[in-house]
Design a protein around this motif. Structure first.
Motif, PDB file in Angstrom:
ATOM      1  N   TYR A  64      -7.879  -4.249  -2.946  1.00  0.00           N
ATOM      2  CA  TYR A  64      -6.774  -3.352  -3.358  1.00  0.00           C
ATOM      3  C   TYR A  64      -5.875  -3.006  -2.173  1.00  0.00           C
ATOM      4  O   TYR A  64      -4.722  -2.630  -2.349  1.00  0.00           O
ATOM      5  N   ASP A 119      -4.495  -4.899  -0.197  1.00  0.00           N
ATOM      6  CA  ASP A 119      -3.373  -5.832  -0.071  1.00  0.00           C
ATOM      7  C   ASP A 119      -2.301  -5.593  -1.122  1.00  0.00           C
ATOM      8  O   ASP A 119      -1.314  -6.319  -1.179  1.00  0.00           O
ATOM      9  N   ASP A 120      -2.529  -4.616  -1.991  1.00  0.00           N
ATOM     10  CA  ASP A 120      -1.590  -4.395  -3.085  1.00  0.00           C
ATOM     11  C   ASP A 120      -0.886  -3.050  -2.847  1.00  0.00           C
ATOM     12  O   ASP A 120      -1.530  -1.994  -2.857  1.00  0.00           O
ATOM     13  N   LYS A 175      -1.540  -0.131  -5.062  1.00  0.00           N
ATOM     14  CA  LYS A 175      -2.904   0.379  -5.196  1.00  0.00           C
ATOM     15  C   LYS A 175      -3.458   0.934  -3.893  1.00  0.00           C
ATOM     16  O   LYS A 175      -4.400   1.726  -3.897  1.00  0.00           O
TER      17      LYS A 175
END
Ligand code: GLC
Ligand code: GLC
Length: 639
Positions: free
Chosen positions: A504, A506-507, A510
């Motif tokens: 998450y 990397d998002d 998120k």
């Protein structure tokens, strides 16, 4: 107008609408519930001409929704009305999952139904999948359109298809209904932003900070780190809107009957897609009042009672599950007080927290005291017993349970936090703080079951002993939720001992919410290990699968919340009895990582035979020198 006249008027209007279709069930149910629904409605909304016409609108829409309900669902309604306790059987075992993180989308999910069957799960909560904003959306708990499925998951047809498949397999489908707020991209919000007064009235909106300031004097914050405060400024219209959760989640204003009616229609429209259980999100927050915490107010309960009454007229087979993660004595109220019907199911958040407490302290003191103090559930209602869900673990247990166990509330909670976030000396846990409050040092905890229990650290350190312990602890916790009395929920990924998922980070949408640590993307290739002896996946999957299989056959493991705690002389061993029609099973759980001994007196006192068999291993009870020996983290189900 008097009651009789209103009712007669509605009956004739509806009779016209129904034309020749059989509507006797509808009218019988309406007739029975009429006084109740009227009383509840006008206890929330003042009696005047305008609200009377709203009330009429509500009843007429119930008629519409009934006529839209399929014959298949109507048949199930009748069966469930006749057998009110249908969901109390130990046959039910739940799970919850994100379809995209499970197997891409709804069509992908369908391909994995056989995997769930292999595990023994037959009650599935699909996490939010209605239309949601593209960027941040709180995992779908910000809904932009309650009548469509978000394109990335599929369509409403897929849902209907799944519900049909489930019916043919005797499985249950649960979806969320986010009742407390909509996303800021919902049509109502958009119209409100354009200045349409009727839509602004669907939310709590203020021209200046005067009322917001008054509210905030007594309002706690749900997301103090990422969404401090409870109001968000809207420059487009120069107003403040109530946003208890994130800034893009606008709280609905239930003092406006229009909101109640629209949400009722939305609920029943979803029910008509074949949903068996509606998970009613954040119900504690549905009513606001200056000078209070605006949680658990009596009006929030009235709203739920009204929704239940309406649902019993249109779709009596549909159950409500309350998501109210609040103090123990408050949670119980969502299952109905004084004979009023609200939800049939609620999360047993207290039991969940007590279990985590016991896994950290290695003793049962708080678990036992806590369970002794929570009120038992009204007949005909039950718990979801769970270890982990998609949210954080909040240490929401009562101070009195901590004090009566000989600890100080502040220090003890600080210990539990530091244990699970990996700071306490010697802890194997790898969790993280969630919503740390530097002023109070309070925080909640995130992390997957396996990581909190030491598996991630064991793998990193290649420490086999630690690994074995972690696996034993995972099974021990599952043993608790399978037997206590309530529907067990195996959180997706836990059956494969999934550790924290760091992807998450990397998002961008998120990365500020570490609850995603515990929302794993399932690696199906790795899940194949469950068929390979000696692997972690095999140990855990087969263990849980076996527990489920046994549970389903043991009648006294039904979902009535009627366990009896059996006190014993050993602080590390928690014991309780399940009993039905003379059949008994005694559960013993060693919470510590040392062998523990219990005097055989516990066997005599509960009337379990000395040669009884542990249902889980099939081994005979072994008593040496009048003592039962339990290995570290061992549990016994003695029949
Ligand atoms: C519920 C959900 C949680 C979400 C919140 C706001 O408590 O479980 O994930 O953040 O509601 O909708
Ligand atoms: C708290 C709230 C719950 C919310 C959760 C979000 O537990 O009571 O409603 O969803 O925080 O993490």
């Amino acid at each position: 107008m008097n009651n009789e006249k209103v009712l007669n008027g509605i009956v004739s209007e509806l009779t016209l609408k129904f034309q020749n279709k059989d509507s006797s069930y509808f009218f019988t149910r309406l007739g029975k519930a009429y006084h109740k629904i009227e009383k509840l409605f006008f206890s929330l909304y003042e009696k005047n001409d305008k609200n009377e016409s709203y009330f009429k609108e509500l009843l007429l829409s119930l008629g519409d929704l009934y006529s839209e309900r399929s014959d298949d669902l109507k048949k199930i309604d009748i069966l469930r009305e006749e057998d009110k306790n249908w969901f109390m059987s130990p046959n039910w075992v739940g799970t919850m999952l994100y379809v995209d993180r499970y197997n891409k989308n709804l069509k992908g999910f369908i391909k994995k139904i056989d995997y769930l069957e292999e595990l023994g799960v037959n009650y599935v909560h699909l996490m939010p999948l209605l239309s949601m904003p593209k960027g941040e959306n709180d995992g779908g708990y910000a809904v932009s359109d309650y009548r469509s499925v978000d394109k990335k998951f599929g369509s409403m047809e897929d849902i209907e298809n799944i519900s049909e498949i489930f019916r043919s397999k005797n499985m249950l489908l649960e979806l969320d209904l986010v009742l407390n707020h909509t996303s800021n991209e919902h049509e109502w919000a958009k119209k409100a932003l354009k200045g349409e007064k009727d839509y602004q009235d669907m939310y709590y909106m203020y021209d200046d900070r005067e009322i917001p300031n008054k509210f905030e004097e007594s309002l706690p914050e749900v997301f103090p780190e990422t969404a401090p405060g409870n109001f968000t400024y809207l420059p487009e219209i120069n107003k403040w809107v109530f946003t208890v959760f994130n800034t893009y989640q606008w709280d609905l204003n239930y003092t406006n009957p229009k909101v109640f009616i629209e949400m009722t229609k939305i609920l029943l429209n979803l029910a008509n897609k074949g949903i068996d259980i509606m998970r009613l999100d954040a119900v504690a927050f549905m009513w606001k009042k200056i000078g209070t915490s605006s949680q658990n107010l009596p009006e929030a309960h009235t709203i739920l009672q009204l929704l239940k009454t309406a649902t019993k007229i249109v779709a009596p087979g549909v159950l409500f599950k309350a998501e109210a993660i609040v103090q123990p004595e408050e949670i119980v109220k969502y299952l109905g007080v004084g004979g009023e019907e609200e939800c049939e199911i609620a999360y047993n958040a207290s039991f969940m927290v007590y279990l985590w407490d016991a896994m950290a302290t290695h003793n049962k003191k708080i678990l036992e005291n806590g369970l002794t103090h929570i009120a038992r559930l009204p007949k005909g209602t039950t718990w979801i017993n769970y270890i982990r869900c998609h949210d954080d673990i909040g240490l929401g247990y009562a101070d009195k349970d901590i004090i009566s166990s000989g600890y100080s509330p502040f220090d003890h909670k600080q210990f539990i936090i530091s244990y699970y976030v990996g700071e306490f000396k010697g802890t194997p846990a790898k969790g993280q703080r969630f919503m740390y409050n530097p002023k109070t040092k309070d925080s909640r905890i995130t992390g997957s079951t396996a990581s909190l229990l030491g598996l991630e650290k064991a793998l990193e350190d290649k420490n086999h002993t630690l690994q074995e312990k972690a696996l034993k602890k995972i099974l021990l916790m599952h043993s608790a939720i399978m037997t206590l009395g309530g529907i067990p929920l195996v959180y997706y990924g836990d059956e494969l001992a999934s550790i924290n998922d760091y992807s998450y980070l990397d998002d961008n949408d998120k990365k500020n919410d570490n609850r995603w640590l515990n929302r794993p993307i399932i690696n199906w290739k790795k899940s194949e290990n469950r068929h390979k002896e000696g692997t972690i996946e095999n140990t855990i999957f087969k263990g849980i699968q076996k527990m489920i299989k046994i549970r389903k056959e043991i009648k006294e493991f039904h979902n009535e919340n009627d366990f009896t705690i059996i006190t014993n002389e050993n602080d590390n061993v928690f014991s309780f009895l399940r009993e039905l029609n003379g059949e008994k099973t005694l559960i013993l759980m060693n919470m510590s990582d040392h062998p523990q001994y219990l005097n055989q007196y516990i066997i005599e006192k509960t009337g379990i035979p000395f040669d009884s068999i542990d249902l889980y291993t099939g081994n005979k009870l072994n008593i040496v020198n009048r003592e039962i020996k339990l290995l570290p983290f061992e549990f016994l189900w003695l029949k």
